[in-house]
Design a protein around this motif. Structure first.
Motif, PDB file in Angstrom:
ATOM      1  N   TYR A  84     -11.884   9.704  -1.253  1.00 23.01           N
ATOM      2  CA  TYR A  84     -10.682   9.312  -0.524  1.00 23.01           C
ATOM      3  C   TYR A  84     -10.249   7.924  -0.991  1.00 23.01           C
ATOM      4  O   TYR A  84     -11.001   6.955  -0.880  1.00 23.01           O
ATOM      5  CB  TYR A  84     -10.986   9.303   0.963  1.00 23.01           C
ATOM      6  CG  TYR A  84      -9.788   9.158   1.875  1.00 23.01           C
ATOM      7  CD1 TYR A  84      -8.670   9.970   1.722  1.00 23.01           C
ATOM      8  CD2 TYR A  84      -9.794   8.218   2.904  1.00 23.01           C
ATOM      9  CE1 TYR A  84      -7.590   9.861   2.584  1.00 23.01           C
ATOM     10  CE2 TYR A  84      -8.715   8.095   3.764  1.00 23.01           C
ATOM     11  CZ  TYR A  84      -7.611   8.921   3.601  1.00 23.01           C
ATOM     12  OH  TYR A  84      -6.536   8.807   4.445  1.00 23.01           O
ATOM     13  N   SER A  85      -9.028   7.824  -1.516  1.00 20.09           N
ATOM     14  CA  SER A  85      -8.565   6.579  -2.126  1.00 20.09           C
ATOM     15  C   SER A  85      -7.141   6.258  -1.713  1.00 20.09           C
ATOM     16  O   SER A  85      -6.390   7.129  -1.257  1.00 20.09           O
ATOM     17  CB  SER A  85      -8.635   6.678  -3.656  1.00 20.09           C
ATOM     18  OG  SER A  85      -9.938   7.023  -4.096  1.00 20.09           O
ATOM     19  N   LEU A  86      -6.758   5.011  -1.914  1.00 18.89           N
ATOM     20  CA  LEU A  86      -5.439   4.522  -1.521  1.00 18.89           C
ATOM     21  C   LEU A  86      -4.738   3.909  -2.724  1.00 18.89           C
ATOM     22  O   LEU A  86      -5.254   2.980  -3.352  1.00 18.89           O
ATOM     23  CB  LEU A  86      -5.566   3.479  -0.410  1.00 18.89           C
ATOM     24  CG  LEU A  86      -4.283   2.769   0.035  1.00 18.89           C
ATOM     25  CD1 LEU A  86      -3.304   3.763   0.661  1.00 18.89           C
ATOM     26  CD2 LEU A  86      -4.619   1.652   1.032  1.00 18.89           C
ATOM     27  N   LYS A  87      -3.551   4.400  -3.031  1.00 22.61           N
ATOM     28  CA  LYS A  87      -2.773   3.861  -4.139  1.00 22.61           C
ATOM     29  C   LYS A  87      -2.156   2.511  -3.756  1.00 22.61           C
ATOM     30  O   LYS A  87      -1.800   2.282  -2.597  1.00 22.61           O
ATOM     31  CB  LYS A  87      -1.659   4.833  -4.534  1.00 22.61           C
ATOM     32  CG  LYS A  87      -2.156   6.149  -5.106  1.00 22.61           C
ATOM     33  CD  LYS A  87      -0.995   7.062  -5.485  1.00 22.61           C
ATOM     34  CE  LYS A  87      -1.482   8.380  -6.049  1.00 22.61           C
ATOM     35  NZ  LYS A  87      -0.344   9.269  -6.408  1.00 22.61           N
ATOM     36  N   ILE A 120      -8.741   2.446   5.043  1.00 23.32           N
ATOM     37  CA  ILE A 120      -7.605   3.044   4.342  1.00 23.32           C
ATOM     38  C   ILE A 120      -6.612   3.644   5.332  1.00 23.32           C
ATOM     39  O   ILE A 120      -5.391   3.489   5.186  1.00 23.32           O
ATOM     40  CB  ILE A 120      -8.085   4.103   3.337  1.00 23.32           C
ATOM     41  CG1 ILE A 120      -8.731   3.421   2.127  1.00 23.32           C
ATOM     42  CG2 ILE A 120      -6.934   5.000   2.887  1.00 23.32           C
ATOM     43  CD1 ILE A 120      -9.361   4.374   1.128  1.00 23.32           C
ATOM     44  N   ASP A 121      -7.121   4.325   6.348  1.00 28.89           N
ATOM     45  CA  ASP A 121      -6.225   4.963   7.316  1.00 28.89           C
ATOM     46  C   ASP A 121      -5.414   3.950   8.120  1.00 28.89           C
ATOM     47  O   ASP A 121      -4.326   4.263   8.601  1.00 28.89           O
ATOM     48  CB  ASP A 121      -7.025   5.859   8.268  1.00 28.89           C
ATOM     49  CG  ASP A 121      -7.429   7.173   7.621  1.00 28.89           C
ATOM     50  OD1 ASP A 121      -6.788   7.559   6.615  1.00 28.89           O
ATOM     51  OD2 ASP A 121      -8.378   7.822   8.108  1.00 28.89           O
ATOM     52  N   THR A 131       0.837  -1.192   0.000  1.00 27.23           N
ATOM     53  CA  THR A 131       0.000   0.000   0.000  1.00 27.23           C
ATOM     54  C   THR A 131       0.875   1.247   0.000  1.00 27.23           C
ATOM     55  O   THR A 131       1.938   1.277   0.617  1.00 27.23           O
ATOM     56  CB  THR A 131      -0.933   0.034   1.219  1.00 27.23           C
ATOM     57  OG1 THR A 131      -0.158   0.109   2.414  1.00 27.23           O
ATOM     58  CG2 THR A 131      -1.811  -1.213   1.277  1.00 27.23           C
ATOM     59  N   GLY A 168       0.431   5.835  -0.622  1.00 26.23           N
ATOM     60  CA  GLY A 168      -0.230   6.956   0.025  1.00 26.23           C
ATOM     61  C   GLY A 168      -1.669   7.137  -0.421  1.00 26.23           C
ATOM     62  O   GLY A 168      -2.176   6.426  -1.286  1.00 26.23           O
ATOM     63  N   THR A 169      -2.323   8.115   0.168  1.00 23.51           N
ATOM     64  CA  THR A 169      -3.733   8.389  -0.125  1.00 23.51           C
ATOM     65  C   THR A 169      -3.870   9.646  -0.985  1.00 23.51           C
ATOM     66  O   THR A 169      -2.945  10.448  -1.101  1.00 23.51           O
ATOM     67  CB  THR A 169      -4.527   8.584   1.173  1.00 23.51           C
ATOM     68  OG1 THR A 169      -3.985   9.705   1.900  1.00 23.51           O
ATOM     69  CG2 THR A 169      -4.434   7.343   2.049  1.00 23.51           C
ATOM     70  N   LYS A 182      -2.786   2.104   5.050  1.00 25.08           N
ATOM     71  CA  LYS A 182      -1.982   2.934   4.144  1.00 25.08           C
ATOM     72  C   LYS A 182      -0.498   2.918   4.538  1.00 25.08           C
ATOM     73  O   LYS A 182      -0.121   2.478   5.627  1.00 25.08           O
ATOM     74  CB  LYS A 182      -2.506   4.374   4.165  1.00 25.08           C
ATOM     75  CG  LYS A 182      -2.347   5.078   5.521  1.00 25.08           C
ATOM     76  CD  LYS A 182      -2.954   6.471   5.483  1.00 25.08           C
ATOM     77  CE  LYS A 182      -2.799   7.165   6.844  1.00 25.08           C
ATOM     78  NZ  LYS A 182      -3.411   8.508   6.841  1.00 25.08           N
ATOM     79  N   ASN A 183       0.321   3.375   3.586  1.00 26.33           N
ATOM     80  CA  ASN A 183       1.748   3.616   3.832  1.00 26.33           C
ATOM     81  C   ASN A 183       2.558   2.381   4.212  1.00 26.33           C
ATOM     82  O   ASN A 183       3.102   2.280   5.317  1.00 26.33           O
ATOM     83  CB  ASN A 183       1.930   4.702   4.900  1.00 26.33           C
ATOM     84  CG  ASN A 183       1.332   6.035   4.497  1.00 26.33           C
ATOM     85  OD1 ASN A 183       1.297   6.349   3.309  1.00 26.33           O
ATOM     86  ND2 ASN A 183       0.852   6.814   5.454  1.00 26.33           N
TER      87      ASN A 183
END
Length: 267
Positions: free
Chosen positions: A174-177, A231-232, A164, A166-167, A235-236
């Motif tokens: 709100y999306s996550l790459k 997502i939060d 995963t 960033g957003t 993420k990252n």
């Protein structure tokens, strides 16, 4: 009048004596079982993933299996999906691919979209953080995802391991790459704009009306009421694994076949 009292005292001490007499055998059996488990780590598929330790009476610390302790089987996660996810997770973690090695997300496409097939796990604290619905690509199938592709504009899901990123806020909010890390299997995720986002078609009303949730253009879309929280958490730099018992993927994944032969790069 004294006989009943004497009888009670006699029974008490008799029971106590029998209990003390059997204590060595109980502990001996416990040590034997625990020793067997410690000497046979294959009985603990997740033993290498910093499994929590439970203290036992007069015995060593024993590692608990994450799959069983969280009752993931009863929630619908296939054991095969879990074991493959853990194997790939460890490969990614040992290669330095992950900046957050505490979280793993597993999407089990062996299940229909009418079932909650996304599992977000905290492998350090042994917690199931989320279990919810997730969409597959519209060209992958209706109720089940059966066809997969890495090609742009295929509108199909891609299997395998992802990192995963960033957003951002885009057309789907709100999306996550995602970065697909399996060459030839999912490494076109960025080109295809495969991201995690919320979608109004991922809800139970669709299941009630048509038997399955809506489908995406290949993105693992989530329920709108949950996607931000999920997502939060993931993420990252966490691991995402999208599983299907697809023979082509299982035989070509360099991560899943890592250690079966010469060292293979998965990028």
């Amino acid at each position: 009048m004294k006989k009943p009292a004497f009888k009670k005292v006699y029974l008490f001490f008799s029971s106590l004596f029998i209990f003390i007499l059997h204590m060595p055998f109980v502990f001996a059996k416990a040590k034997t079982v625990i020793g067997f488990l410690d000497k046979n780590p294959t009985n603990h598929p997740v033993a290498a993933i910093d499994s929590p330790l439970v203290n036992t009476v007069n015995g060593p610390l024993v590692k608990i299996d994450l799959y069983d302790s969280l009752c993931l089987g009863s929630l619908g996660l296939a054991r095969q999906a879990f074991d493959y996810a853990m194997k790939g997770f460890m490969v990614m973690k040992s290669s330095g691919e992950l900046t957050n090695g505490n979280i793993i997300s597993i999407i089990d496409f062996s299940k229909p979209s009418s079932e909650k097939r996304l599992f977000v796990l905290d492998v350090v604290h042994y917690k199931l953080l989320f279990n919810t619905y997730v969409a597959h690509g519209m060209q992958s199938g209706k109720e089940f995802a059966k066809r997969f592709s890495n090609k742009p504009k295929s509108n199909k899901s891609s299997l395998g391991f992802y990192e995963t990123l960033g957003t951002y806020f885009g057309g789907n909010g709100y999306s996550l790459k995602l970065q697909g890390i399996e060459k030839g299997i999912n490494d076109n995720a960025n080109k295809r704009a495969i991201v995690i986002h919320g979608a109004d078609y991922v809800n139970e009303s669709f299941i009630h009306s048509q038997g399955y949730i809506g489908r995406s253009w290949g993105c693992p879309a989530l329920p709108e009421r949950q996607h931000k929280a999920i997502i939060d958490v993931i993420k990252n730099g966490t691991c995402l694994f999208i599983f299907s018992p697809d023979n082509s993927y299982l035989s070509h994944s360099r991560i899943l076949n890592h250690g079966a032969g010469p060292m293979l790069a998965f990028k």
